[in-house]
Design a protein around this motif. Structure first.
Motif, PDB file in Angstrom:
ATOM      1  N   SER A  77      17.174   1.149 -36.585  1.00  0.00           N
ATOM      2  CA  SER A  77      16.179   2.034 -35.953  1.00  0.00           C
ATOM      3  C   SER A  77      14.749   1.742 -36.411  1.00  0.00           C
ATOM      4  O   SER A  77      13.951   2.647 -36.648  1.00  0.00           O
ATOM      5  CB  SER A  77      16.513   3.510 -36.222  1.00  0.00           C
ATOM      6  N   VAL A  78      14.425   0.467 -36.535  1.00  0.00           N
ATOM      7  CA  VAL A  78      13.066   0.068 -36.913  1.00  0.00           C
ATOM      8  C   VAL A  78      12.176   0.161 -35.678  1.00  0.00           C
ATOM      9  O   VAL A  78      12.455  -0.472 -34.667  1.00  0.00           O
ATOM     10  CB  VAL A  78      13.050  -1.374 -37.467  1.00  0.00           C
ATOM     11  N   PRO A  79      11.109   0.953 -35.734  1.00  0.00           N
ATOM     12  CA  PRO A  79      10.223   1.060 -34.567  1.00  0.00           C
ATOM     13  C   PRO A  79       9.409  -0.220 -34.372  1.00  0.00           C
ATOM     14  O   PRO A  79       8.861  -0.775 -35.320  1.00  0.00           O
ATOM     15  CB  PRO A  79       9.313   2.247 -34.890  1.00  0.00           C
ATOM     16  N   SER A  80       9.326  -0.678 -33.133  1.00  0.00           N
ATOM     17  CA  SER A  80       8.600  -1.917 -32.856  1.00  0.00           C
ATOM     18  C   SER A  80       7.098  -1.758 -33.093  1.00  0.00           C
ATOM     19  O   SER A  80       6.388  -2.751 -33.231  1.00  0.00           O
ATOM     20  CB  SER A  80       8.867  -2.388 -31.426  1.00  0.00           C
ATOM     21  N   GLU A  81       6.618  -0.531 -33.190  1.00  0.00           N
ATOM     22  CA  GLU A  81       5.195  -0.291 -33.456  1.00  0.00           C
ATOM     23  C   GLU A  81       4.768  -0.791 -34.834  1.00  0.00           C
ATOM     24  O   GLU A  81       3.579  -0.937 -35.099  1.00  0.00           O
ATOM     25  CB  GLU A  81       4.865   1.208 -33.351  1.00  0.00           C
TER      26      GLU A  81
END
Length: 88
Positions: A31-35
């Protein structure tokens, strides 16, 4: 590892793209945010500029490969997230 990947982008791009796709899918499961990729690339570029001794060609080469790696990972995460959400 990310520093080595920038070099591998020039040596073995096909193999690296496969590795990056797998890494991107792992990022989906974590769940690593691409932001976060933009700030990471910016920080990496600042480090490279500090140690590159104004070698413009090296800085440009690193910037290009880091940008490409980041875009591949972000695309994999976006597409992988869509597939996972569809499956759920």
């Amino acid at each position: 590892k990310w520093m080595a990947m920038t070099l591998e982008m020039y040596r073995e791009p096909k193999r690296l793209v496969e590795e990056l796709s797998a890494l991107g899918l792992r990022h989906v499961s974590y769940s690593v945010p691409s932001e976060l990729f933009g700030p990471f690339v910016t920080a990496a570029m600042q480090v490279v500029r500090m140690v590159a001794d104004d070698d413009d060609a090296a800085i440009e080469a690193f910037s290009w490969s880091m940008s490409l790696i980041s875009r591949i990972l972000m695309r994999t995460i976006t597409e992988g997230s869509t597939i996972v959400m569809t499956a759920i």
